[in-house]
Scaffold this active site. Structure first.
Site, short mmCIF file in Angstrom:
data_model
loop_
_atom_site.label_atom_id
_atom_site.label_comp_id
_atom_site.label_asym_id
_atom_site.label_seq_id
_atom_site.Cartn_x
_atom_site.Cartn_y
_atom_site.Cartn_z
N GLN A 146 -12.86 6.36 -0.56
CA GLN A 146 -12.00 6.27 0.63
C GLN A 146 -11.68 4.82 0.96
OE1 GLN A 146 -13.90 8.57 3.75
NE2 GLN A 146 -13.29 10.50 2.81
N ARG A 163 -8.97 3.08 -1.15
CA ARG A 163 -7.57 3.43 -0.95
C ARG A 163 -6.83 2.30 -0.24
NH1 ARG A 163 -5.81 8.48 -1.20
NH2 ARG A 163 -3.88 7.35 -1.51
N HIS A 164 -7.58 1.38 0.33
CA HIS A 164 -6.96 0.26 1.05
C HIS A 164 -6.60 -0.81 0.03
CE1 HIS A 164 -7.62 1.90 5.09
NE2 HIS A 164 -8.57 2.57 4.45
N ARG A 165 -5.31 -0.85 -0.31
CA ARG A 165 -4.85 -1.57 -1.50
C ARG A 165 -4.68 -3.05 -1.30
NH1 ARG A 165 0.17 2.24 -1.38
NH2 ARG A 165 -0.42 2.02 0.81
N GLU A 194 -16.59 -4.44 -8.48
CA GLU A 194 -17.62 -3.42 -8.33
C GLU A 194 -18.58 -3.42 -9.51
OE1 GLU A 194 -16.08 0.57 -8.30
OE2 GLU A 194 -17.90 1.40 -7.43
N ARG A 230 -20.82 1.42 -16.80
CA ARG A 230 -20.65 1.24 -18.25
C ARG A 230 -21.63 0.18 -18.74
NH1 ARG A 230 -14.81 -0.06 -20.03
NH2 ARG A 230 -15.48 0.89 -21.98
N LEU A 258 -7.60 -11.07 7.68
CA LEU A 258 -7.94 -10.44 8.95
C LEU A 258 -6.93 -9.38 9.37
CD1 LEU A 258 -9.90 -10.43 11.35
CD2 LEU A 258 -8.58 -12.29 12.36
N HIS A 279 -6.30 -3.52 10.15
CA HIS A 279 -5.66 -2.24 9.80
C HIS A 279 -6.72 -1.25 9.28
CE1 HIS A 279 -2.58 0.51 8.51
NE2 HIS A 279 -2.99 0.46 7.26
N ARG A 328 -10.33 3.43 9.93
CA ARG A 328 -11.64 3.96 9.50
C ARG A 328 -12.71 3.98 10.58
NH1 ARG A 328 -10.44 7.02 5.12
NH2 ARG A 328 -9.00 5.89 3.79
C1 LIG Z 1 -8.48 10.00 8.46
C2 LIG Z 1 -7.85 9.75 7.12
C3 LIG Z 1 -7.58 10.82 6.27
C4 LIG Z 1 -7.01 10.61 5.02
N1 LIG Z 1 -6.75 11.67 4.21
C5 LIG Z 1 -6.19 11.47 2.99
C6 LIG Z 1 -5.91 12.55 2.11
O1 LIG Z 1 -6.16 13.70 2.43
N2 LIG Z 1 -5.37 12.30 0.90
C7 LIG Z 1 -5.05 11.02 0.50
O2 LIG Z 1 -4.55 10.84 -0.60
N3 LIG Z 1 -5.30 9.97 1.31
C8 LIG Z 1 -5.86 10.16 2.53
N4 LIG Z 1 -6.12 9.09 3.34
C9 LIG Z 1 -5.83 7.75 2.85
C10 LIG Z 1 -4.49 7.22 3.43
O3 LIG Z 1 -3.40 7.99 3.00
C11 LIG Z 1 -4.31 5.75 2.99
O4 LIG Z 1 -4.23 5.72 1.58
C12 LIG Z 1 -5.42 4.85 3.43
O5 LIG Z 1 -5.76 5.09 4.77
C13 LIG Z 1 -4.99 3.42 3.26
O6 LIG Z 1 -4.03 3.14 4.25
P1 LIG Z 1 -2.86 2.14 4.01
O7 LIG Z 1 -2.02 2.54 2.84
O8 LIG Z 1 -2.13 1.96 5.31
O9 LIG Z 1 -3.69 0.79 3.71
P2 LIG Z 1 -3.51 -0.32 2.62
O10 LIG Z 1 -3.47 0.24 1.25
O11 LIG Z 1 -4.56 -1.36 2.90
O12 LIG Z 1 -2.11 -0.93 2.92
C14 LIG Z 1 -1.88 -1.64 4.15
C15 LIG Z 1 -0.41 -1.58 4.44
O13 LIG Z 1 0.30 -2.29 3.41
C16 LIG Z 1 1.52 -1.61 3.14
N5 LIG Z 1 1.50 -1.14 1.75
C17 LIG Z 1 0.48 -1.31 0.84
N6 LIG Z 1 0.84 -0.82 -0.35
C18 LIG Z 1 2.09 -0.34 -0.21
C19 LIG Z 1 3.00 0.30 -1.08
N7 LIG Z 1 2.73 0.54 -2.35
N8 LIG Z 1 4.23 0.62 -0.59
C20 LIG Z 1 4.55 0.40 0.70
N9 LIG Z 1 3.73 -0.20 1.60
C21 LIG Z 1 2.52 -0.56 1.14
C22 LIG Z 1 1.63 -0.45 4.11
O14 LIG Z 1 2.30 -0.87 5.27
C23 LIG Z 1 0.17 -0.18 4.45
O15 LIG Z 1 0.00 0.47 5.71
C24 LIG Z 1 -6.69 9.28 4.60
C25 LIG Z 1 -6.96 8.21 5.46
C26 LIG Z 1 -7.53 8.44 6.70
C27 LIG Z 1 -7.82 7.25 7.60
#
Ligand SMILES: Cc1cc2nc3c(=O)[nH]c(=O)nc-3n(C[C@H](O)[C@H](O)[C@H](O)COP(=O)(O)OP(=O)(O)OC[C@H]3O[C@@H](n4cnc5c(N)ncnc54)[C@H](O)[C@@H]3O)c2cc1C
Length: 233
Positions: free
Chosen positions: A77, A80-82, A88, A92, A184, A189, A194
């Site tokens: 989880q 997912r914050h890219r 890590e 392997r 920051l 965000h 989270r």
């Molecule tokens: C309560 C909760 C439930 C969730 N459930 C699911 C689920 O069921 N399935 C699932 O797959 N995910 C799920 N997620 C993950 C969610 O969809 C996001 O992937 C995750 O929260 C990261 O958020 P983010 O993309 O805003 O953050 P980051 O990846 O840190 O990105 C920060 C910001 O940068 C911008 N950004 C980054 N990359 C791109 C891009 N490629 N294109 C456009 N803008 C970009 C956007 O503005 C984004 O908000 C869940 C998240 C939460 C908090």
């Protein structure tokens, strides 16, 4: 604050490094007018102004780095914050130091929100329909699954199976460790998403630990974020 906070029994969040502080955010905002700081109170007002009006780039001048130990399902989880940089540990490379997150108790599935659990609920026992099998406390049940998986993992290694394949039998409550660095703006965000109640409880424990460090290391930025943006991330 201690630099390391224990979470989830045997996991941790360790505050490793920081570049920049409240002052540096204010300085970054002032560079556009070639201005200089007029003291703490005016910096504070400026930071509040930036946060309130969504002038977010000065907050990117601060970088924070953490080392986190948590189970694989929490790691998934978090990663997912890219916008963060990660490194890590790799199974392997190593078969050492394997341990698992075993919760004190297990929560029931929520019915309205299909993703969530009921936080005040407890499942005490697992009842199997195998004849004569007594009900087992869930914690012991999960511990046994992890121990069996670990035994089978080492058995495969002893029989010459590669680490990169043998690891597939290890469950996702196995702990991993990684370094996560970001600016920051992106930490805020991450915290907004989270620390919310709909985030998984285990992942929230990581976010809350990070939040406490950030509150302490950039107090003025944190104060402004909590006031104007926390609920809007
Ligand atoms: C309560 C909760 C439930 C969730 N459930 C699911 C689920 O069921 N399935 C699932 O797959 N995910 C799920 N997620 C993950 C969610 O969809 C996001 O992937 C995750 O929260 C990261 O958020 P983010 O993309 O805003 O953050 P980051 O990846 O840190 O990105 C920060 C910001 O940068 C911008 N950004 C980054 N990359 C791109 C891009 N490629 N294109 C456009 N803008 C970009 C956007 O503005 C984004 O908000 C869940 C998240 C939460 C908090």
């Amino acid at each position: 604050l201690e630099r390391t906070v224990v979470i989830l029994g045997n996991g941790f969040v360790e505050f490793q490094d920081q570049m920049g502080d409240d002052q540096c955010v204010a300085d970054a905002a002032r560079v556009s007018k070639l201005g200089e700081s007029k003291g703490e109170e005016s910096d504070r007002k400026l930071i509040h102004y930036l946060m309130k009006h969504g002038h977010s780039t000065p907050f990117e001048q601060v970088e924070l780095k953490f080392r986190i130990k948590c189970p694989l399902f929490v790691r998934s989880q978090i990663m997912r914050h890219r916008t963060f940089s990660y490194n890590e540990m790799s199974r392997r490379y190593t078969s050492e130091n394997i341990d698992f997150y075993i919760p004190e108790y297990f929560r029931k599935q929520a019915e309205t929100n299909k993703q969530s659990s009921l936080e005040d609920s407890k499942i005490e026992y697992i009842i199997d329909d195998i004849p004569l099998m007594p009900p087992q406390p869930v914690k012991e049940f999960v511990k046994k699954i992890a121990e069996d998986a670990c035994y089978n993992y080492y058995l495969m290694l002893d029989n010459g199976v590669s680490r990169e394949q043998a690891r597939m039998v290890l469950p996702i409550n196995m702990n991993t460790m990684f370094i996560m660095k970001g600016n920051l703006k992106n930490w805020f965000h991450f915290l907004g998403l989270r620390t919310r109640e709909d985030a998984q409880w285990e992942t929230r424990q990581v976010a809350i630990a990070v939040e406490n460090f950030i509150m302490d290391s950039v107090p003025c930025c944190y104060e402004a974020w909590a006031l104007y943006r926390k609920d809007k991330e």
